[in-house]
Design a protein around this motif. Structure first.
Motif, PDB file in Angstrom:
ATOM      1  N   UNK A 173       0.823  -1.201   0.000  1.00  0.00           N
ATOM      2  CA  UNK A 173       0.000   0.000   0.000  1.00  0.00           C
ATOM      3  C   UNK A 173       0.862   1.258   0.000  1.00  0.00           C
ATOM      4  N   UNK A 174       0.510   2.188  -0.855  1.00  0.00           N
ATOM      5  CA  UNK A 174       1.155   3.496  -0.831  1.00  0.00           C
ATOM      6  C   UNK A 174       0.253   4.490  -0.137  1.00  0.00           C
ATOM      7  N   UNK A 175      -1.048   4.177  -0.186  1.00  0.00           N
ATOM      8  CA  UNK A 175      -2.035   5.158   0.254  1.00  0.00           C
ATOM      9  C   UNK A 175      -2.109   5.272   1.772  1.00  0.00           C
ATOM     10  N   UNK A 176      -2.047   4.123   2.468  1.00  0.00           N
ATOM     11  CA  UNK A 176      -2.229   4.216   3.907  1.00  0.00           C
ATOM     12  C   UNK A 176      -0.898   4.396   4.636  1.00  0.00           C
ATOM     13  N   UNK A 177      -0.084   5.276   4.082  1.00  0.00           N
ATOM     14  CA  UNK A 177       1.140   5.642   4.786  1.00  0.00           C
ATOM     15  C   UNK A 177       0.757   6.462   6.012  1.00  0.00           C
ATOM     16  N   UNK A 178       1.591   6.427   7.026  1.00  0.00           N
ATOM     17  CA  UNK A 178       1.279   7.147   8.244  1.00  0.00           C
ATOM     18  C   UNK A 178       1.014   8.628   7.986  1.00  0.00           C
ATOM     19  N   UNK A 179       0.147   9.175   8.787  1.00  0.00           N
ATOM     20  CA  UNK A 179      -0.166  10.588   8.655  1.00  0.00           C
ATOM     21  C   UNK A 179       0.901  11.435   9.328  1.00  0.00           C
ATOM     22  N   UNK A 180       0.775  12.719   9.197  1.00  0.00           N
ATOM     23  CA  UNK A 180       1.763  13.662   9.703  1.00  0.00           C
ATOM     24  C   UNK A 180       2.115  13.447  11.177  1.00  0.00           C
ATOM     25  N   UNK A 181       1.101  13.182  11.986  1.00  0.00           N
ATOM     26  CA  UNK A 181       1.381  13.103  13.421  1.00  0.00           C
ATOM     27  C   UNK A 181       1.469  11.651  13.903  1.00  0.00           C
ATOM     28  N   UNK A 182       1.944  10.791  13.015  1.00  0.00           N
ATOM     29  CA  UNK A 182       2.062   9.370  13.349  1.00  0.00           C
ATOM     30  C   UNK A 182       3.057   9.155  14.488  1.00  0.00           C
ATOM     31  N   UNK A 183       2.891   8.022  15.170  1.00  0.00           N
ATOM     32  CA  UNK A 183       3.798   7.670  16.256  1.00  0.00           C
ATOM     33  C   UNK A 183       4.656   6.475  15.858  1.00  0.00           C
ATOM     34  N   UNK A 184       5.924   6.551  16.221  1.00  0.00           N
ATOM     35  CA  UNK A 184       6.897   5.516  15.870  1.00  0.00           C
ATOM     36  C   UNK A 184       7.254   4.703  17.103  1.00  0.00           C
ATOM     37  N   UNK A 185       7.351   3.409  16.929  1.00  0.00           N
ATOM     38  CA  UNK A 185       7.939   2.567  17.958  1.00  0.00           C
ATOM     39  C   UNK A 185       9.394   2.322  17.553  1.00  0.00           C
ATOM     40  N   UNK A 186      10.320   2.793  18.372  1.00  0.00           N
ATOM     41  CA  UNK A 186      11.736   2.553  18.093  1.00  0.00           C
ATOM     42  C   UNK A 186      12.144   1.196  18.647  1.00  0.00           C
ATOM     43  N   UNK A 187      12.952   0.455  17.892  1.00  0.00           N
ATOM     44  CA  UNK A 187      13.423  -0.848  18.351  1.00  0.00           C
ATOM     45  C   UNK A 187      14.929  -0.919  18.189  1.00  0.00           C
ATOM     46  N   UNK A 188      15.604  -1.269  19.273  1.00  0.00           N
ATOM     47  CA  UNK A 188      17.041  -1.474  19.166  1.00  0.00           C
ATOM     48  C   UNK A 188      17.328  -2.961  19.304  1.00  0.00           C
ATOM     49  N   UNK A 189      18.263  -3.441  18.501  1.00  0.00           N
ATOM     50  CA  UNK A 189      18.597  -4.862  18.498  1.00  0.00           C
ATOM     51  C   UNK A 189      19.951  -5.074  19.154  1.00  0.00           C
ATOM     52  N   UNK A 190      20.095  -6.207  19.806  1.00  0.00           N
ATOM     53  CA  UNK A 190      21.368  -6.462  20.467  1.00  0.00           C
ATOM     54  C   UNK A 190      21.528  -7.929  20.830  1.00  0.00           C
ATOM     55  N   UNK A 191      22.568  -8.200  21.601  1.00  0.00           N
ATOM     56  CA  UNK A 191      22.882  -9.575  21.950  1.00  0.00           C
ATOM     57  C   UNK A 191      22.290  -9.932  23.311  1.00  0.00           C
ATOM     58  N   UNK A 192      22.635  -9.144  24.310  1.00  0.00           N
ATOM     59  CA  UNK A 192      22.113  -9.377  25.660  1.00  0.00           C
ATOM     60  C   UNK A 192      20.582  -9.293  25.635  1.00  0.00           C
ATOM     61  N   UNK A 193      20.104  -8.171  25.096  1.00  0.00           N
ATOM     62  CA  UNK A 193      18.685  -8.041  24.795  1.00  0.00           C
ATOM     63  C   UNK A 193      18.528  -8.135  23.290  1.00  0.00           C
ATOM     64  N   UNK A 194      17.805  -9.119  22.857  1.00  0.00           N
ATOM     65  CA  UNK A 194      17.620  -9.294  21.420  1.00  0.00           C
ATOM     66  C   UNK A 194      16.933  -8.064  20.837  1.00  0.00           C
ATOM     67  N   UNK A 195      15.926  -7.586  21.550  1.00  0.00           N
ATOM     68  CA  UNK A 195      15.237  -6.382  21.114  1.00  0.00           C
ATOM     69  C   UNK A 195      14.734  -5.619  22.327  1.00  0.00           C
ATOM     70  N   UNK A 196      14.805  -4.290  22.231  1.00  0.00           N
ATOM     71  CA  UNK A 196      14.235  -3.426  23.264  1.00  0.00           C
ATOM     72  C   UNK A 196      13.458  -2.337  22.543  1.00  0.00           C
ATOM     73  N   UNK A 197      12.241  -2.052  23.020  1.00  0.00           N
ATOM     74  CA  UNK A 197      11.434  -1.026  22.355  1.00  0.00           C
ATOM     75  C   UNK A 197      11.538   0.300  23.107  1.00  0.00           C
ATOM     76  N   UNK A 198      11.168   1.359  22.415  1.00  0.00           N
ATOM     77  CA  UNK A 198      11.199   2.689  23.040  1.00  0.00           C
ATOM     78  C   UNK A 198      10.139   2.796  24.131  1.00  0.00           C
TER      79      UNK A 198
END
Ligand SMILES: [Zn+2]
Length: 403
Positions: A173-198
């Protein structure tokens, strides 16, 4: 990084085949294998692209097999893929042999009807049969949803029964791209913690690392003993570790996507995977692969919830203070998994700090994706925040009905 144009899915079903059609399908399987083999024999050592193999072998297939025109084309393509794969694997690879009882279908050689009926091209009349799968099986997600259209599929014959791996595709889909005030979930990847979210959700990587280390030791031990039982032990251990890895990654991917849903995020941002791997000097070799799979699993689940998944440049995301912006390698204490800003003194878990930075970077610079995302907020556990520190607590979001 622009992705493919389509999302692709496969629905695995059994076919309820009438007795008289059974033989038709079997003869189709035989002709298909023969056709692929003729094409390979003609093209082996000569060419390997689809166009070349098709040009070279199409007429031969039409003359020497009873495959229809479209299946003759598909067989030349299948042969081209097999040759290409063999060459990629090994310089003096053996010529591919077509032994497995499968046939490739596409939207021109299969027709999907309502009520789970399908019609398939054979060497004679078309065969019409019913797709058999559990009532509430995942297969109905694609079969009952017009947004998914049938695509490249495979007929399989095993243990006296026919199965169909029905491929579906859906335009990205190209149309349902996030709107201007969209919210992002940040994810960091690693070894000790495979993933940690914002939002401060932690997915431990300890067990995965531990098991892979154990497996590496076992492989090392058995390297010398090249006996049949050693090979079997290694193969079984390999299967176990693969199952465990896949299950873990699926669980983490599910957790990340539901975290995004829970916090009303329409974007999930990862640090760009190549970059993440370079930065993780302590990463075991399998981690690079695990990150890629995790990303794919998340993208797969997110697509169905219309959540966009992007990668951003992860440089300095582990060194930058999310409170004051001060960036310094010594802000981070890798040994203890801590982040402490040398300038403003604010403290956090280092992966959590990085996850917030990944989210912010997606907003500030835009992701690497060519399409761009007009996100405004990064999701936190307690609310959402802009890179400039404008904070909206969850209670307020709930009050206006936008969790
Ligand atoms: Zn600071």
């Amino acid at each position: 990084m622009s992705g493919p144009e389509y999302f692709r899915r496969t629905a695995v079903t059994r076919l309820a085949v009438e007795d008289e059609d059974h033989e038709r399908l079997l003869s189709m399987v035989r002709e298909w294998k023969r056709g692929c083999q003729i094409a390979v024999n003609a093209a082996w050592g000569v060419c390997h692209t689809r166009n070349e193999v098709q040009k070279l072998a199409y007429e031969k297939l039409r003359e020497r097999t009873s495959l229809g025109s479209q299946h003759a084309v598909l067989a030349t393509h299948r042969a081209a893929e097999a040759i290409k794969r063999a060459l990629e694997r090994d310089d003096d690879a053996a010529k591919p042999e077509f032994t497995s009882p499968t046939v490739v279908y596409d939207s021109r050689t299969l027709t999907l009807f309502d009520h789970r009926n399908i019609s398939l091209t054979t060497t004679g009349d078309r065969v019409r049969c019913r797709l058999v799968f559990p009532d509430h099986g995942y297969q109905s997600r694609y079969l009952d949803d017009d947004r998914w259209e049938p695509a490249k599929s495979t007929l399989h014959y095993r243990d006296g029964e026919f199965h169909f791996h029905l491929g579906f595709r859906r335009p990205r889909p190209d149309v349902d791209l996030p709107t201007e005030d969209a919210t992002v979930l940040g994810v960091s990847l690693g070894v000790e913690n495979l993933a940690v979210t914002s939002t401060a959700r932690f997915f431990s990587g300890a067990e995965l690392t531990h098991r892979h280390a154990e497996f590496a030791d076992l492989r090392e031990d058995l390297r010398e003993t090249n006996t049949r039982s050693a090979r079997r032990t290694l193969r079984q251990a390999g299967e176990r570790i693969e199952n465990f890895t896949r299950n873990t990654l699926h669980e983490v991917a599910g957790g990340i996507v539901s975290e995004a849903e829970r916090h009303g995020c329409s974007v999930i941002a990862f640090g760009e995977l190549e970059g993440v791997q370079e930065m993780l000097t302590e990463a075991a070799p399998f981690h690079g692969q695990a990150f890629k799979r995790l990303f794919e699993f998340v993208a797969y689940r997110a697509a169905e919830r219309d959540i966009t998944v992007v990668q951003v440049n992860p440089e300095y995301t582990s060194q930058r203070c999310t409170s004051c912006g001060f960036t310094h390698p010594q802000n981070r204490d890798v040994e203890n998994n801590r982040f402490e800003c040398l300038k403003c003194g604010s403290e956090a878990n280092d992966d959590y700090n990085a996850a917030k930075n990944v989210g912010f970077r997606c907003i500030r610079r835009g992701p690497l994706s060519s399409r761009g995302v007009g996100a405004k907020y990064c999701a936190l556990g307690s609310g959402r925040v802009t890179p400039d520190g404008e904070f909206v607590p969850n209670e307020e979001l709930e009050a206006v009905g936008k969790p």
